[in-house]
Design a protein around this motif. Structure first.
Motif, PDB file in Angstrom:
ATOM      1  N   SER A   8      21.738  11.547  11.785  1.00 51.94           N
ATOM      2  CA  SER A   8      21.191  10.611  12.539  1.00 51.94           C
ATOM      3  C   SER A   8      19.681  11.110  12.608  1.00 51.94           C
ATOM      4  N   VAL A   9      19.011  10.030  13.092  1.00 52.52           N
ATOM      5  CA  VAL A   9      17.610  10.495  12.990  1.00 52.52           C
ATOM      6  C   VAL A   9      17.005  11.493  13.961  1.00 52.52           C
ATOM      7  N   GLY A  10      16.111  12.401  13.394  1.00 49.86           N
ATOM      8  CA  GLY A  10      15.836  13.662  14.166  1.00 49.86           C
ATOM      9  C   GLY A  10      16.460  14.749  14.111  1.00 49.86           C
ATOM     10  N   ARG A  11      17.681  14.822  13.160  1.00 48.88           N
ATOM     11  CA  ARG A  11      18.572  15.913  12.949  1.00 48.88           C
ATOM     12  C   ARG A  11      17.711  16.588  11.654  1.00 48.88           C
ATOM     13  N   ILE A  12      17.614  17.926  11.994  1.00 46.56           N
ATOM     14  CA  ILE A  12      17.245  19.037  11.058  1.00 46.56           C
ATOM     15  C   ILE A  12      18.213  19.212  10.015  1.00 46.56           C
ATOM     16  N   VAL A  13      17.762  19.299   8.915  1.00 45.65           N
ATOM     17  CA  VAL A  13      18.883  19.518   7.567  1.00 45.65           C
ATOM     18  C   VAL A  13      18.088  20.328   6.571  1.00 45.65           C
ATOM     19  N   HIS A  14      18.798  21.030   5.508  1.00 48.59           N
ATOM     20  CA  HIS A  14      17.983  21.458   4.616  1.00 48.59           C
ATOM     21  C   HIS A  14      18.114  20.525   3.427  1.00 48.59           C
ATOM     22  N   TYR A  15      16.996  20.700   2.557  1.00 48.97           N
ATOM     23  CA  TYR A  15      16.596  19.806   1.234  1.00 48.97           C
ATOM     24  C   TYR A  15      16.886  20.650   0.174  1.00 48.97           C
ATOM     25  N   VAL A  16      17.203  20.368  -0.901  1.00 51.21           N
ATOM     26  CA  VAL A  16      17.120  21.151  -2.153  1.00 51.21           C
ATOM     27  C   VAL A  16      16.850  20.219  -3.378  1.00 51.21           C
ATOM     28  N   ASP A  17      15.974  20.695  -4.101  1.00 49.98           N
ATOM     29  CA  ASP A  17      15.600  19.958  -5.294  1.00 49.98           C
ATOM     30  C   ASP A  17      15.520  20.845  -6.455  1.00 49.98           C
ATOM     31  N   TRP A  18      16.054  20.254  -7.757  1.00 48.06           N
ATOM     32  CA  TRP A  18      16.233  21.240  -8.960  1.00 48.06           C
ATOM     33  C   TRP A  18      15.156  21.413  -9.564  1.00 48.06           C
ATOM     34  N   GLN A  19      15.093  22.654 -10.041  1.00 50.20           N
ATOM     35  CA  GLN A  19      13.654  22.932 -10.751  1.00 50.20           C
ATOM     36  C   GLN A  19      14.036  23.572 -11.815  1.00 50.20           C
ATOM     37  N   GLU A  20      13.116  23.023 -12.978  1.00 50.87           N
ATOM     38  CA  GLU A  20      13.138  23.775 -14.299  1.00 50.87           C
ATOM     39  C   GLU A  20      12.844  25.384 -14.334  1.00 50.87           C
ATOM     40  N   TYR A  21      13.578  26.274 -14.885  1.00 49.12           N
ATOM     41  CA  TYR A  21      13.338  27.433 -14.966  1.00 49.12           C
ATOM     42  C   TYR A  21      13.611  27.889 -16.578  1.00 49.12           C
ATOM     43  N   GLY A  22      13.185  28.986 -17.234  1.00 48.08           N
ATOM     44  CA  GLY A  22      13.246  29.468 -18.576  1.00 48.08           C
ATOM     45  C   GLY A  22      14.776  29.227 -19.061  1.00 48.08           C
ATOM     46  N   ASP A  23      15.848  29.206 -18.291  1.00 49.52           N
ATOM     47  CA  ASP A  23      17.176  29.409 -18.661  1.00 49.52           C
ATOM     48  C   ASP A  23      17.826  27.746 -18.339  1.00 49.52           C
ATOM     49  N   GLY A  24      16.983  26.809 -18.044  1.00 55.44           N
ATOM     50  CA  GLY A  24      17.510  25.551 -17.794  1.00 55.44           C
ATOM     51  C   GLY A  24      17.370  25.211 -16.205  1.00 55.44           C
ATOM     52  N   PRO A  25      17.694  24.026 -15.781  1.00 54.89           N
ATOM     53  CA  PRO A  25      17.533  23.536 -14.340  1.00 54.89           C
ATOM     54  C   PRO A  25      18.709  23.976 -13.421  1.00 54.89           C
ATOM     55  N   ARG A  26      17.976  24.566 -12.144  1.00 56.12           N
ATOM     56  CA  ARG A  26      19.004  25.009 -11.219  1.00 56.12           C
ATOM     57  C   ARG A  26      18.536  24.745  -9.921  1.00 56.12           C
ATOM     58  N   PRO A  27      19.329  24.822  -8.896  1.00 55.23           N
ATOM     59  CA  PRO A  27      18.784  24.586  -7.339  1.00 55.23           C
ATOM     60  C   PRO A  27      17.516  25.266  -7.280  1.00 55.23           C
ATOM     61  N   GLY A  28      16.386  24.756  -6.470  1.00 61.43           N
ATOM     62  CA  GLY A  28      15.291  25.553  -6.031  1.00 61.43           C
ATOM     63  C   GLY A  28      15.629  25.998  -4.654  1.00 61.43           C
ATOM     64  N   PRO A  29      14.762  26.482  -3.786  1.00 59.12           N
ATOM     65  CA  PRO A  29      15.014  27.082  -2.486  1.00 59.12           C
ATOM     66  C   PRO A  29      15.269  26.034  -1.406  1.00 59.12           C
ATOM     67  N   CYS A  30      16.066  26.176  -0.428  1.00 60.37           N
ATOM     68  CA  CYS A  30      16.189  25.265   0.751  1.00 60.37           C
ATOM     69  C   CYS A  30      14.851  25.130   1.555  1.00 60.37           C
ATOM     70  N   ARG A  31      14.538  23.866   1.846  1.00 59.32           N
ATOM     71  CA  ARG A  31      13.435  23.733   2.698  1.00 59.32           C
ATOM     72  C   ARG A  31      14.084  23.007   3.830  1.00 59.32           C
TER      73      ARG A  31
END
Length: 82
Positions: A8-31
């Motif tokens: 619902s609007v106003g709730r706090i959640v964690h966002y994750v975006d995948w990022q490219e690293y030397g060994d391929g894509p993997r989840p970045g840090p939670c924001r």
């Protein structure tokens, strides 16, 4: 978590975006993110619009999918209990 939460609007959640690293894509840090709109309000795994808090500011992102398993690319999930 034993009970199903609904986004619902106003709730706090964690966002994750995948990022490219030397060994391929993997989840970045939670924001930290705040839900600003729920696109499918009748679904527990709804798509939502978010304001995401980054180390150097904030940004907005739309139509982000829920992923409690942390296996999708760009996604949001409920904060882990500590």
């Amino acid at each position: 978590m034993s009970e199903q939460q609904s986004p619902s609007v106003g709730r706090i959640v964690h966002y994750v975006d995948w990022q490219e690293y030397g060994d391929g894509p993997r989840p970045g840090p939670c924001r930290a993110a705040i839900i600003t709109n729920v696109i499918e309000p009748d679904k527990a795994d709804a798509y939502v619009d978010l304001t995401i808090f980054e180390p150097n500011g904030w940004r907005v992102d739309g139509a982000v999918k829920n992923d409690e398993s942390h296996t999708l690319g760009e996604s949001w999930h409920w904060p882990e209990r500590t």
